[in-house]
Design an enzyme around this catalytic site. Sequence first.
Site, PDB file in Angstrom:
ATOM      1  N   MET A  29       0.848  -1.199   0.000  1.00  0.00           N
ATOM      2  CA  MET A  29       0.000   0.000   0.000  1.00  0.00           C
ATOM      3  C   MET A  29       0.883   1.250   0.000  1.00  0.00           C
ATOM      4  O   MET A  29       0.441   2.340   0.344  1.00  0.00           O
ATOM      5  CB  MET A  29      -0.938  -0.015   1.205  1.00  0.00           C
ATOM      6  CG  MET A  29      -1.902  -1.209   1.167  1.00  0.00           C
ATOM      7  SD  MET A  29      -3.441  -0.967   2.053  1.00  0.00           S
ATOM      8  CE  MET A  29      -2.856  -0.714   3.698  1.00  0.00           C
ATOM      9  N   PHE A  51       4.152   3.943   0.821  1.00  0.00           N
ATOM     10  CA  PHE A  51       4.879   4.528   1.966  1.00  0.00           C
ATOM     11  C   PHE A  51       5.911   3.501   2.434  1.00  0.00           C
ATOM     12  O   PHE A  51       5.942   3.061   3.579  1.00  0.00           O
ATOM     13  CB  PHE A  51       3.929   4.944   3.101  1.00  0.00           C
ATOM     14  CG  PHE A  51       4.513   6.033   3.959  1.00  0.00           C
ATOM     15  CD1 PHE A  51       4.664   7.318   3.463  1.00  0.00           C
ATOM     16  CD2 PHE A  51       4.939   5.788   5.243  1.00  0.00           C
ATOM     17  CE1 PHE A  51       5.222   8.332   4.234  1.00  0.00           C
ATOM     18  CE2 PHE A  51       5.506   6.787   6.032  1.00  0.00           C
ATOM     19  CZ  PHE A  51       5.647   8.067   5.521  1.00  0.00           C
ATOM     20  N   LEU A  52       6.768   3.126   1.494  1.00  0.00           N
ATOM     21  CA  LEU A  52       7.642   1.969   1.664  1.00  0.00           C
ATOM     22  C   LEU A  52       8.730   2.198   2.704  1.00  0.00           C
ATOM     23  O   LEU A  52       9.261   3.299   2.830  1.00  0.00           O
ATOM     24  CB  LEU A  52       8.287   1.618   0.316  1.00  0.00           C
ATOM     25  CG  LEU A  52       7.289   1.362  -0.818  1.00  0.00           C
ATOM     26  CD1 LEU A  52       8.030   1.070  -2.117  1.00  0.00           C
ATOM     27  CD2 LEU A  52       6.344   0.220  -0.471  1.00  0.00           C
ATOM     28  N   HIS A  53       9.036   1.134   3.440  1.00  0.00           N
ATOM     29  CA  HIS A  53      10.105   1.168   4.437  1.00  0.00           C
ATOM     30  C   HIS A  53      10.990  -0.061   4.228  1.00  0.00           C
ATOM     31  O   HIS A  53      10.744  -0.864   3.301  1.00  0.00           O
ATOM     32  CB  HIS A  53       9.527   1.219   5.852  1.00  0.00           C
ATOM     33  CG  HIS A  53       8.472   0.166   6.106  1.00  0.00           C
ATOM     34  ND1 HIS A  53       8.766  -1.176   6.172  1.00  0.00           N
ATOM     35  CD2 HIS A  53       7.135   0.265   6.279  1.00  0.00           C
ATOM     36  CE1 HIS A  53       7.668  -1.852   6.405  1.00  0.00           C
ATOM     37  NE2 HIS A  53       6.653  -1.010   6.464  1.00  0.00           N
ATOM     38  N   HIS A 112       9.382  -3.460   3.518  1.00  0.00           N
ATOM     39  CA  HIS A 112       8.967  -3.698   2.126  1.00  0.00           C
ATOM     40  C   HIS A 112      10.178  -4.018   1.246  1.00  0.00           C
ATOM     41  O   HIS A 112      10.127  -4.901   0.399  1.00  0.00           O
ATOM     42  CB  HIS A 112       8.301  -2.443   1.545  1.00  0.00           C
ATOM     43  CG  HIS A 112       7.007  -2.068   2.183  1.00  0.00           C
ATOM     44  ND1 HIS A 112       6.856  -0.930   2.935  1.00  0.00           N
ATOM     45  CD2 HIS A 112       5.798  -2.681   2.172  1.00  0.00           C
ATOM     46  CE1 HIS A 112       5.604  -0.832   3.348  1.00  0.00           C
ATOM     47  NE2 HIS A 112       4.945  -1.882   2.912  1.00  0.00           N
ATOM     48  N   LYS A 133       5.144  -9.820   9.813  1.00  0.00           N
ATOM     49  CA  LYS A 133       4.503  -8.923  10.790  1.00  0.00           C
ATOM     50  C   LYS A 133       2.979  -9.063  10.718  1.00  0.00           C
ATOM     51  O   LYS A 133       2.303  -9.019  11.730  1.00  0.00           O
ATOM     52  CB  LYS A 133       4.887  -7.463  10.549  1.00  0.00           C
ATOM     53  CG  LYS A 133       4.344  -6.564  11.652  1.00  0.00           C
ATOM     54  CD  LYS A 133       4.613  -5.113  11.424  1.00  0.00           C
ATOM     55  CE  LYS A 133       3.753  -4.519  10.362  1.00  0.00           C
ATOM     56  NZ  LYS A 133       2.405  -4.124  10.775  1.00  0.00           N
ATOM     57  N   SER A 183       8.939  -2.660  11.722  1.00  0.00           N
ATOM     58  CA  SER A 183       8.727  -1.608  10.720  1.00  0.00           C
ATOM     59  C   SER A 183       7.280  -1.623  10.249  1.00  0.00           C
ATOM     60  O   SER A 183       6.723  -2.687   9.973  1.00  0.00           O
ATOM     61  CB  SER A 183       9.640  -1.832   9.511  1.00  0.00           C
ATOM     62  OG  SER A 183      10.960  -1.558   9.868  1.00  0.00           O
ATOM     63  N   SER A 184       6.693  -0.441  10.172  1.00  0.00           N
ATOM     64  CA  SER A 184       5.316  -0.313   9.693  1.00  0.00           C
ATOM     65  C   SER A 184       5.142   1.088   9.141  1.00  0.00           C
ATOM     66  O   SER A 184       5.714   2.047   9.679  1.00  0.00           O
ATOM     67  CB  SER A 184       4.338  -0.525  10.856  1.00  0.00           C
ATOM     68  OG  SER A 184       3.061  -0.020  10.520  1.00  0.00           O
TER      69      SER A 184
HETATM   70  O1  PAF Z   1      -0.119  -5.754   3.707  1.00  0.00           O
HETATM   71  C1  PAF Z   1      -0.542  -4.839   2.965  1.00  0.00           C
HETATM   72  O2  PAF Z   1       0.102  -3.829   2.720  1.00  0.00           O
HETATM   73  C2  PAF Z   1      -1.931  -4.993   2.327  1.00  0.00           C
HETATM   74  O3  PAF Z   1      -2.811  -5.621   3.189  1.00  0.00           O
HETATM   75  C3  PAF Z   1      -1.904  -5.686   0.967  1.00  0.00           C
HETATM   76  C4  PAF Z   1      -1.421  -7.120   1.075  1.00  0.00           C
HETATM   77  C5  PAF Z   1      -0.993  -4.919   0.003  1.00  0.00           C
HETATM   78  C6  PAF Z   1      -3.302  -5.716   0.358  1.00  0.00           C
HETATM   79  O4  PAF Z   1      -3.809  -4.427   0.164  1.00  0.00           O
END
Ligand code: PAF
Length: 278
Positions: A26, A28-30, A33, A145, A180-181
């Site tokens: 979704m 806003f990568l950290h 990801h 996570k 991380s989130s």
């Molecule tokens: O884990 C996430 O970021 C979301 O739940 C996903 C798997 C991209 C689905 O929208």
Amino acid sequence: MEQCITIESLRHARNTLGNVGFVPTMGFLHEGHLSLVRRAKAENDAVIVSIFVNPAQFGPGEDFETYPRSLEQDMALLAKEGVDIVFTPKAGDIYPQNYVTEVSVKGVATQLEGASRPGHFTGVATIVTKLFNIVQPQKAYFGQKDAQQCAVIKRFVADLNIPVTIITVPTWREKDGLASSSRNVRLNPEEREKAPALYKALQRAQSLFQKGERDRNVLEKAIRDTLKQNNIEKIDYAKIVDPLTFQEVNPVSESGIALLAVPFSQARLIDNLPLALE
Ligand code: PAF
């Protein structure tokens, strides 16, 4: 690196690639990801990442509108990792007006996050199924996570015979142990200071388990007590469950996993830890 916005352009670009490793996000990568991307890169001919803040998995009053977004920065990070395609679809293409179909998972999706966030896993299962159908990856990568999300995805992939291998990648942690989130940026300084207690509480349960404790109630109380000792009073849940069914187990077996969810003022954080040493 190519950016595809329409489903048609993604299908066209994907057809030129061999085995694809897919990382749905979704945005806003950290670092968490990026650890999925690196693993996907090591194991496949090509990597596709999707960035889509999926409205269907947010309940009323949740943080869909305010979910952090940073497309430009995300694109730069992914280009640096050597990603082949970034898929950034529009909500109207994913959920057109006449859209009425959902993927609803029973059992594993009903407890914990499923109980606290009604409809959340239907939203996740639906978007992930659609993305799998669009991207047609050989392998797909998810972070440990979100342990229950991983279990739900593995369940519907098996149940619906979707030809993709699901890879779960260990949780990426900050130096102080905080998982991380994308939502960590919404902790205020005082909350950020308290937040590593989530991991400490899970480690406390793990340590008791290592010493032979098998009573679920004792282990769950140890998690809650550790959070309270660190001035975290509000706890959504602190549970020990079986990692496949997410049913509570007592006595706890070697495969047991400790999970918790803690609401802070602007962010609700989750974390988990398998009780047997990883
Ligand atoms: O884990 C996430 O970021 C979301 O739940 C996903 C798997 C991209 C689905 O929208």
